[in-house]
Scaffold this active site. Structure first.
Site, PDB file in Angstrom:
ATOM      1  CG  ASN A  82      55.433 -53.285  46.078  1.00  0.00           C
ATOM      2  OD1 ASN A  82      56.504 -53.877  46.118  1.00  0.00           O
ATOM      3  ND2 ASN A  82      55.348 -51.997  45.838  1.00  0.00           N
ATOM      4  CB  SER A  98      46.882 -54.599  47.682  1.00  0.00           C
ATOM      5  OG  SER A  98      45.847 -55.559  47.637  1.00  0.00           O
ATOM      6  CG  HIS A  99      49.134 -51.076  47.253  1.00  0.00           C
ATOM      7  ND1 HIS A  99      48.234 -51.843  46.565  1.00  0.00           N
ATOM      8  CD2 HIS A  99      48.545 -49.892  47.439  1.00  0.00           C
ATOM      9  CE1 HIS A  99      47.152 -51.135  46.324  1.00  0.00           C
ATOM     10  NE2 HIS A  99      47.310 -49.946  46.853  1.00  0.00           N
ATOM     11  CG  LEU A 100      52.915 -48.540  48.916  1.00  0.00           C
ATOM     12  CD1 LEU A 100      52.425 -47.363  48.094  1.00  0.00           C
ATOM     13  CD2 LEU A 100      54.423 -48.573  48.992  1.00  0.00           C
TER      14      LEU A 100
END
Length: 181
Positions: A82, A98-100
């Site tokens: 994401n 996995s994210h940001l």
């Protein structure tokens, strides 16, 4: 061994010559503007945007809301999660971002975990040429955009920042919030 900046150049040339080949699943709410090769069992989740020439291996999960652009190659069994942006980079097998996070003009080996909110910076504030340590010598790369090179089995702590032209050796674990200068 080929220096990372030359690996990026060779991969970009290879990717610009590839043809589309979708063997995985692209969600109807994802956008593909360019040429995509997507391996079996991989999926592009909603809100993801792919621009340029992008190759994604088998068994990958991309998104939701990821942004892959430029000439980017992603190996097998990876997660680009994401709100992750990957620009003109080479990502090995079993890499989890996995994210940001942002990964710009970088070369990542295999079996790497990138904690949330990491930045792999690719541009000097003075727009000067980026030099990278290579075979024990700080070497001019001829590039003003170059991120980092990360060896196999590394673990990058959440909210870490890696400045342009840095090398993270295999197996290194950084602390959360580290700034790699």
């Amino acid at each position: 061994m080929i220096p990372p900046w030359q690996q990026l150049d060779a991969t970009a040339e290879e990717l610009r010559a590839m043809q589309p080949d979708i063997r995985g699943k692209v969600h109807p709410l994802a956008v593909v503007e360019g040429v995509l090769q997507l391996g079996e069992g991989s999926e592009i989740r909603p809100g993801t945007v792919i621009e340029g020439h992008v190759r994604i291996g088998k068994g990958c999960k991309i998104g939701p809301n990821a942004y892959l652009r430029g000439e980017t190659s992603v190996g097998d069994n990876c997660i680009i999660g994401n709100a992750v942006e990957v620009k003109s980079s080479i990502i090995g097998n079993s890499v989890f971002i996995s994210h940001l996070s942002y990964v710009g003009d970088s070369v990542l080996g295999n079996d790497i975990n990138v904690g949330g909110g990491c930045i792999f910076s690719n541009f000097r504030h003075d727009a000067g040429e980026i030099r990278m340590p290579w075979q024990g010598v700080l070497t001019p790369t001829g590039r003003n955009k170059l991120g980092c090179a990360i060896g196999d089995h590394a673990r990058i702590g959440c909210k870490s920042v890696i400045l342009p032209g840095r090398v993270i050796p295999p197996g290194v674990h950084t602390d959360p919030g580290a700034v790699i200068r």
